[in-house]
Design an enzyme around this catalytic site. Sequence first.
Site, PDB file in Angstrom:
ATOM      1  N   GLU A 143      46.535  44.267  50.740  1.00 56.21           N
ATOM      2  CA  GLU A 143      46.309  45.357  49.064  1.00 56.21           C
ATOM      3  C   GLU A 143      47.510  46.204  49.323  1.00 56.21           C
ATOM      4  O   GLU A 143      48.046  46.887  49.668  1.00 56.21           O
ATOM      5  CB  GLU A 143      45.536  45.832  49.026  1.00 56.21           C
ATOM      6  CG  GLU A 143      44.856  46.826  47.736  1.00 56.21           C
ATOM      7  CD  GLU A 143      43.829  47.600  47.631  1.00 56.21           C
ATOM      8  OE1 GLU A 143      43.145  47.663  47.006  1.00 56.21           O
ATOM      9  OE2 GLU A 143      42.905  48.193  48.891  1.00 56.21           O
ATOM     10  N   GLU A 242      35.242  49.603  42.929  1.00 57.33           N
ATOM     11  CA  GLU A 242      35.810  50.710  43.725  1.00 57.33           C
ATOM     12  C   GLU A 242      36.541  51.533  43.328  1.00 57.33           C
ATOM     13  O   GLU A 242      37.292  51.782  42.384  1.00 57.33           O
ATOM     14  CB  GLU A 242      37.098  50.369  44.460  1.00 57.33           C
ATOM     15  CG  GLU A 242      37.405  51.916  45.761  1.00 57.33           C
ATOM     16  CD  GLU A 242      38.106  51.065  46.101  1.00 57.33           C
ATOM     17  OE1 GLU A 242      38.466  52.011  47.771  1.00 57.33           O
ATOM     18  OE2 GLU A 242      39.496  50.618  46.140  1.00 57.33           O
TER      19      GLU A 242
END
Length: 264
Positions: A143, A242
Amino acid sequence: MPRFAANLTTMYPEHDFLDRFTAAAADGFTAVEYLFPYAYEPAELRRRLDENGLRQVLFNAPPGDWDAGERGIAALPGREPEVRAGIDRALDYAAALDCPRVHMMAGLLPQGAQTAAHRETYAANLAYAAGRAAAAGVDILIEPINGRDMPGYFLSRQADAHAVVQEVGAANLKVQLDLYHCQIVEGDLTTTLRRDLPTGRVGHLQIAGVPDRHEPDEGELNLRHLLDTIDESGFDGWIGCEYFPKAGTSEGLGWLHTVRGENA
């Protein structure tokens, strides 16, 4: 319509961690993700999932010494034995939780680091991890993370992540595209989604409002447009929520009710 997973690290802070599974299920979530499972026995986490009809869709491999400020070790030369032990531990948890994805954090570069050496280490560790994970039917994810929230993080741009994935060449090594991080670093989210989702190299999405990382409909992103773009791409994976709720978690889920066409 996109499928949403509650991130239990950031959402439901009004509950103890193990009680967040029940809270997420009560709000209609059918899947969860979180940073790390290792403070709990796999059997306990499995029980919480099963009792609440939830799927585990993502967690992170061990990141080094998190409390001391480490944010992953996959790109740090000399830490290879720890990386390999961490992958084995993560895959044990993935098997117990029936989780199909594990995110490997790259780490923070020391001041004056030679980037080439870190990239070589990163690619080698990812190749090893992907090989181990393939036998278990698990995807390894990487990521890009923005430098405002995590200064010095090795990987920050989408193109760099895709280049590493292509270089390693493992079918189960994929990119975790967090629209919050991507907007802060490079923007142009619609083009990024239209370009990268059809490649099959994106294994997971995450969302949060920009710039404050609250509910995804707060701030500068056009959530409805982005979700429509994701739908148009044919992406059938999960979108992790998130974000840090601005007030109570359940009270802030109006955006989700709207997306689902429900009455809040």
